[in-house]
Design a protein around this motif. Structure first.
Motif, PDB file in Angstrom:
ATOM      1  N   ALA A 268      45.084  41.276  46.030  1.00 46.00           N
ATOM      2  CA  ALA A 268      44.227  42.334  44.947  1.00 46.00           C
ATOM      3  C   ALA A 268      43.329  41.129  44.452  1.00 46.00           C
ATOM      4  O   ALA A 268      42.408  41.702  44.081  1.00 46.00           O
ATOM      5  CB  ALA A 268      45.017  43.508  44.530  1.00 46.00           C
ATOM      6  N   LEU A 269      43.970  40.323  43.762  1.00 49.25           N
ATOM      7  CA  LEU A 269      43.339  39.225  42.693  1.00 49.25           C
ATOM      8  C   LEU A 269      42.258  39.095  43.519  1.00 49.25           C
ATOM      9  O   LEU A 269      41.006  38.505  42.701  1.00 49.25           O
ATOM     10  CB  LEU A 269      44.175  38.182  42.289  1.00 49.25           C
ATOM     11  N   ILE A 270      42.493  38.298  44.924  1.00 51.81           N
ATOM     12  CA  ILE A 270      41.548  37.952  45.961  1.00 51.81           C
ATOM     13  C   ILE A 270      40.573  39.154  47.127  1.00 51.81           C
ATOM     14  O   ILE A 270      39.377  38.754  47.127  1.00 51.81           O
ATOM     15  CB  ILE A 270      41.650  36.965  46.198  1.00 51.81           C
TER      16      ILE A 270
ATOM     17  N   LEU B 138      44.651  47.286  39.374  1.00 52.50           N
ATOM     18  CA  LEU B 138      44.861  47.065  40.821  1.00 52.50           C
ATOM     19  C   LEU B 138      43.821  47.957  41.558  1.00 52.50           C
ATOM     20  O   LEU B 138      42.881  46.577  43.201  1.00 52.50           O
ATOM     21  CB  LEU B 138      45.905  46.818  40.871  1.00 52.50           C
ATOM     22  N   ASN B 139      43.707  49.037  41.853  1.00 48.31           N
ATOM     23  CA  ASN B 139      42.797  50.004  42.814  1.00 48.31           C
ATOM     24  C   ASN B 139      41.361  49.481  42.152  1.00 48.31           C
ATOM     25  O   ASN B 139      40.741  49.302  43.151  1.00 48.31           O
ATOM     26  CB  ASN B 139      43.550  51.432  43.049  1.00 48.31           C
ATOM     27  N   ALA B 140      40.769  49.750  41.300  1.00 49.13           N
ATOM     28  CA  ALA B 140      39.594  49.159  40.677  1.00 49.13           C
ATOM     29  C   ALA B 140      39.350  47.833  41.021  1.00 49.13           C
ATOM     30  O   ALA B 140      38.463  47.797  41.872  1.00 49.13           O
ATOM     31  CB  ALA B 140      39.626  49.976  39.093  1.00 49.13           C
ATOM     32  N   LEU B 141      40.439  46.353  41.474  1.00 52.18           N
ATOM     33  CA  LEU B 141      40.188  45.181  41.802  1.00 52.18           C
ATOM     34  C   LEU B 141      39.654  45.429  42.963  1.00 52.18           C
ATOM     35  O   LEU B 141      38.600  44.870  43.096  1.00 52.18           O
ATOM     36  CB  LEU B 141      40.812  44.694  40.624  1.00 52.18           C
ATOM     37  N   LEU B 142      39.535  46.251  43.657  1.00 55.43           N
ATOM     38  CA  LEU B 142      39.754  46.391  45.163  1.00 55.43           C
ATOM     39  C   LEU B 142      38.302  46.091  46.075  1.00 55.43           C
ATOM     40  O   LEU B 142      37.603  46.316  46.929  1.00 55.43           O
ATOM     41  CB  LEU B 142      40.725  46.911  46.174  1.00 55.43           C
ATOM     42  N   MET B 143      37.547  47.605  44.539  1.00 55.75           N
ATOM     43  CA  MET B 143      36.713  48.361  44.996  1.00 55.75           C
ATOM     44  C   MET B 143      35.352  46.499  44.251  1.00 55.75           C
ATOM     45  O   MET B 143      33.986  46.777  44.516  1.00 55.75           O
ATOM     46  CB  MET B 143      36.263  49.471  43.566  1.00 55.75           C
ATOM     47  N   GLY B 144      35.336  45.596  43.699  1.00 51.38           N
ATOM     48  CA  GLY B 144      34.193  45.061  43.489  1.00 51.38           C
ATOM     49  C   GLY B 144      34.571  44.381  42.084  1.00 51.38           C
ATOM     50  O   GLY B 144      35.050  45.254  41.202  1.00 51.38           O
TER      51      GLY B 144
ATOM     52  N   VAL C 146      41.204  27.651  39.026  1.00 43.92           N
ATOM     53  CA  VAL C 146      39.841  26.789  38.633  1.00 43.92           C
ATOM     54  C   VAL C 146      38.433  25.896  40.150  1.00 43.92           C
ATOM     55  O   VAL C 146      37.383  26.141  39.308  1.00 43.92           O
ATOM     56  CB  VAL C 146      40.312  25.667  37.256  1.00 43.92           C
ATOM     57  N   LEU C 147      39.574  25.520  41.408  1.00 43.72           N
ATOM     58  CA  LEU C 147      38.602  24.761  41.818  1.00 43.72           C
ATOM     59  C   LEU C 147      38.103  26.492  42.674  1.00 43.72           C
ATOM     60  O   LEU C 147      36.654  25.796  42.989  1.00 43.72           O
ATOM     61  CB  LEU C 147      39.339  23.981  43.460  1.00 43.72           C
ATOM     62  N   ALA C 148      38.588  27.444  42.434  1.00 41.52           N
ATOM     63  CA  ALA C 148      38.059  28.344  43.517  1.00 41.52           C
ATOM     64  C   ALA C 148      36.224  28.873  43.053  1.00 41.52           C
ATOM     65  O   ALA C 148      35.441  29.470  42.919  1.00 41.52           O
ATOM     66  CB  ALA C 148      38.396  29.302  43.577  1.00 41.52           C
ATOM     67  N   ARG C 149      36.603  28.754  41.607  1.00 47.31           N
ATOM     68  CA  ARG C 149      35.424  29.527  40.310  1.00 47.31           C
ATOM     69  C   ARG C 149      34.275  28.477  39.764  1.00 47.31           C
ATOM     70  O   ARG C 149      34.802  27.246  39.540  1.00 47.31           O
ATOM     71  CB  ARG C 149      36.164  29.863  39.167  1.00 47.31           C
ATOM     72  N   VAL C 150      32.981  28.637  40.238  1.00 48.23           N
ATOM     73  CA  VAL C 150      32.023  28.188  40.802  1.00 48.23           C
ATOM     74  C   VAL C 150      31.221  28.773  40.015  1.00 48.23           C
ATOM     75  O   VAL C 150      30.427  29.705  40.174  1.00 48.23           O
ATOM     76  CB  VAL C 150      31.540  27.289  41.508  1.00 48.23           C
ATOM     77  N   GLY C 151      30.393  28.130  39.312  1.00 50.56           N
ATOM     78  CA  GLY C 151      29.170  29.281  38.310  1.00 50.56           C
ATOM     79  C   GLY C 151      29.632  30.472  38.056  1.00 50.56           C
ATOM     80  O   GLY C 151      28.402  31.559  37.891  1.00 50.56           O
ATOM     81  N   GLY C 152      31.161  30.219  36.943  1.00 48.24           N
ATOM     82  CA  GLY C 152      31.836  31.744  36.729  1.00 48.24           C
ATOM     83  C   GLY C 152      32.209  32.775  37.923  1.00 48.24           C
ATOM     84  O   GLY C 152      32.253  33.805  37.652  1.00 48.24           O
ATOM     85  N   ARG C 153      31.259  32.348  39.211  1.00 46.20           N
ATOM     86  CA  ARG C 153      31.957  33.601  39.818  1.00 46.20           C
ATOM     87  C   ARG C 153      33.154  32.714  41.053  1.00 46.20           C
ATOM     88  O   ARG C 153      33.361  31.725  41.077  1.00 46.20           O
ATOM     89  CB  ARG C 153      31.161  34.536  40.505  1.00 46.20           C
ATOM     90  N   MET C 154      34.386  34.017  41.532  1.00 44.53           N
ATOM     91  CA  MET C 154      35.143  33.529  42.335  1.00 44.53           C
ATOM     92  C   MET C 154      34.622  33.633  43.992  1.00 44.53           C
ATOM     93  O   MET C 154      34.555  34.964  43.852  1.00 44.53           O
ATOM     94  CB  MET C 154      36.585  33.264  42.336  1.00 44.53           C
ATOM     95  N   SER C 155      34.478  33.211  45.061  1.00 45.48           N
ATOM     96  CA  SER C 155      34.155  33.781  46.267  1.00 45.48           C
ATOM     97  C   SER C 155      35.837  33.582  46.884  1.00 45.48           C
ATOM     98  O   SER C 155      36.160  32.757  47.047  1.00 45.48           O
ATOM     99  CB  SER C 155      33.514  33.106  47.129  1.00 45.48           C
ATOM    100  N   THR C 156      36.002  34.674  48.071  1.00 44.57           N
ATOM    101  CA  THR C 156      37.330  34.327  48.828  1.00 44.57           C
ATOM    102  C   THR C 156      37.929  33.078  49.269  1.00 44.57           C
ATOM    103  O   THR C 156      38.243  32.512  49.875  1.00 44.57           O
ATOM    104  CB  THR C 156      37.428  35.585  48.954  1.00 44.57           C
ATOM    105  N   THR C 157      36.599  32.952  50.007  1.00 42.23           N
ATOM    106  CA  THR C 157      36.177  32.012  50.596  1.00 42.23           C
ATOM    107  C   THR C 157      36.903  30.773  50.461  1.00 42.23           C
ATOM    108  O   THR C 157      37.614  30.020  50.475  1.00 42.23           O
ATOM    109  CB  THR C 157      35.387  32.268  51.881  1.00 42.23           C
ATOM    110  N   ARG C 158      36.185  30.211  49.053  1.00 44.65           N
ATOM    111  CA  ARG C 158      36.594  29.060  47.929  1.00 44.65           C
ATOM    112  C   ARG C 158      37.727  29.540  47.556  1.00 44.65           C
ATOM    113  O   ARG C 158      38.753  28.386  47.687  1.00 44.65           O
ATOM    114  CB  ARG C 158      35.555  29.371  47.278  1.00 44.65           C
ATOM    115  N   LEU C 159      38.375  30.466  47.156  1.00 44.31           N
ATOM    116  CA  LEU C 159      39.654  30.646  47.210  1.00 44.31           C
ATOM    117  C   LEU C 159      40.870  30.597  47.855  1.00 44.31           C
ATOM    118  O   LEU C 159      41.568  29.870  48.175  1.00 44.31           O
ATOM    119  CB  LEU C 159      40.255  32.086  46.682  1.00 44.31           C
TER     120      LEU C 159
END
Length: 376
Positions: free
Chosen positions: A118-120, A255-261, A174-187
């Motif tokens: 759910a986090l990523i 958690l449900n809301a996080l899955l929607m973006g 921390v490593l996955a956060r670039v420009g204030g955003r996290m992409s699942t690929t980077r995570l």
């Protein structure tokens, strides 16, 4: 020519789509969920019974539960013993603690997998792949081989594993956060990198160990297992798993809301930054505590939440309890296979879960949609 290229069996696809909709309608019915949850609870009870029965000395199910009942407070000494002393020792001192530890380990890893996915927002994530288990292993091997963190006393292994998993999880975020955003690929890539670094650190610690006997036990522990199970080891993992599951259930709407973006979650009133920290701490607490008692067991947090979503939908109010029970059943049966497959020798349980989880991971990779909310 148009007839030549016309699909030969379009009704087949329509029927398949209709059957999917029918299953979704049945799955979403409250009665189905309650019946399914009850069947899982019964299945777990049967699994515990059979797992305690099986072994070099087979024991009847009636004897298993009679011995267990005789150890309840206020009962001991109040009933005649119809079992031998050896059977009592095997059931109560060896097999029951091991099986119940397997229940806590499997349920905890599955719940941690739900939190991390759910986090990523990606079903390819789990504590093992993201390096959280590896971070806990670094701290745990320091305690086992060198007696580090002695100031924690009897909780040195559990607390140090939690701190190691928390550090690894923070590094990934921390490593996955670039420009204030996290992409699942980077995570995912950050998790793989952190996992490799932590695994290398663990191997270095093991190589520098002063005693060969300690190295052998540490290597076996790193592959995962329940051989060291004792009644004293059950309290902390059981409490942490129950606490983590309850805390996540209280936050099922977020958690449900996080899955929607992230945008949709913010619109629904979720503080994304604070909630991510909340999930990181819970996932680290669950993973660190479990690794401290069972070693590093992979792929449980990957497979079980995904299977739970297929069975009961994506609502975390349903996913969390189902994942807890499915994970417990899966680990107990994996331990049974580890004990009996090459008896009298015993396989590390991590090998069994990897043999199941590896093909499952490949199957997820081959699917066109393996993420939540369209994020890939």
């Amino acid at each position: 020519m148009k007839k030549l290229f016309r699909p030969s069996n379009p009704p087949l696809f329509a029927e398949r789509k209709q059957s999917v909709h029918k299953f979704a309608a049945i799955r979403d019915h409250p009665f189905f969920y309650r019946a399914f949850l009850l069947s899982l609870a019964i299945g777990l009870l049967v699994t515990i019974t059979v797992a305690v029965m099986l072994g070099p000395v087979p024991i009847a199910p009636g004897t298993v539960w009679t011995i267990a009942y005789s150890h309840l407070p206020g009962v001991n000494g109040g009933m005649a013993e119809t079992w031998s002393q050896g059977q009592g020792h095997i059931v109560w001192d060896i097999r029951f603690p091991r099986v119940l530890l397997g229940v806590a380990v499997g349920g905890g890893l599955a719940v941690a997998g739900v939190a991390i996915q759910a986090l990523i927002r990606n079903s390819l994530a789990d504590p093992y792949i993201l390096g959280v288990s590896s971070g806990a292993s670094v701290a745990a091997t320091l305690v086992i081989l060198f007696g580090a963190f002695r100031f924690f006393g009897q909780y040195a292994l559990s607390l140090s594993s939690f701190l190691g998993s928390l550090i690894a999880m923070v590094m990934v975020v921390v490593l996955a956060r670039v420009g204030g955003r996290m992409s699942t690929t980077r995570l995912l890539l950050s998790g793989i990198a952190v996992s490799m670094i932590m695994s290398a650190a663990t191997n270095f610690i093991v190589a520098m160990a002063p005693r060969e006997e300690g190295i052998r036990s540490a290597m076996y522990w790193m592959m995962g297992g329940l051989t060291a199970a004792k009644w004293d080891y059950l309290t902390i993992p059981a409490l942490v798993v129950v606490l983590g599951t309850v805390l996540l259930l209280f936050q099922y709407r977020a958690l449900n809301a996080l899955l929607m973006g992230e945008e949709a979650a913010v619109t629904l009133g979720v503080d994304i930054l604070a909630f991510r920290k909340y999930l990181v701490i819970i996932a680290a607490l669950l993973t660190g505590t479990i690794v401290s008692v069972s070693g590093s067991i992979g792929f449980v947090g990957l497979m079980i939440p995904h299977i739970a979503r297929l069975l009961v939908g994506s609502d975390h109010r349903r996913v969390l309890p189902v994942s807890l029970l499915l994970g417990a059943i899966f680990i107990v049966w994996s331990d049974v296979l580890a004990r009996l497959l090459l008896a009298p020798e015993e396989l590390p349980i991590g090998i069994v879960t990897a043999l199941c989880g590896g093909p499952f991971f490949i199957w997820l990779l081959r699917r066109s949609a393996y993420s939540f909310g369209g994020a890939k």
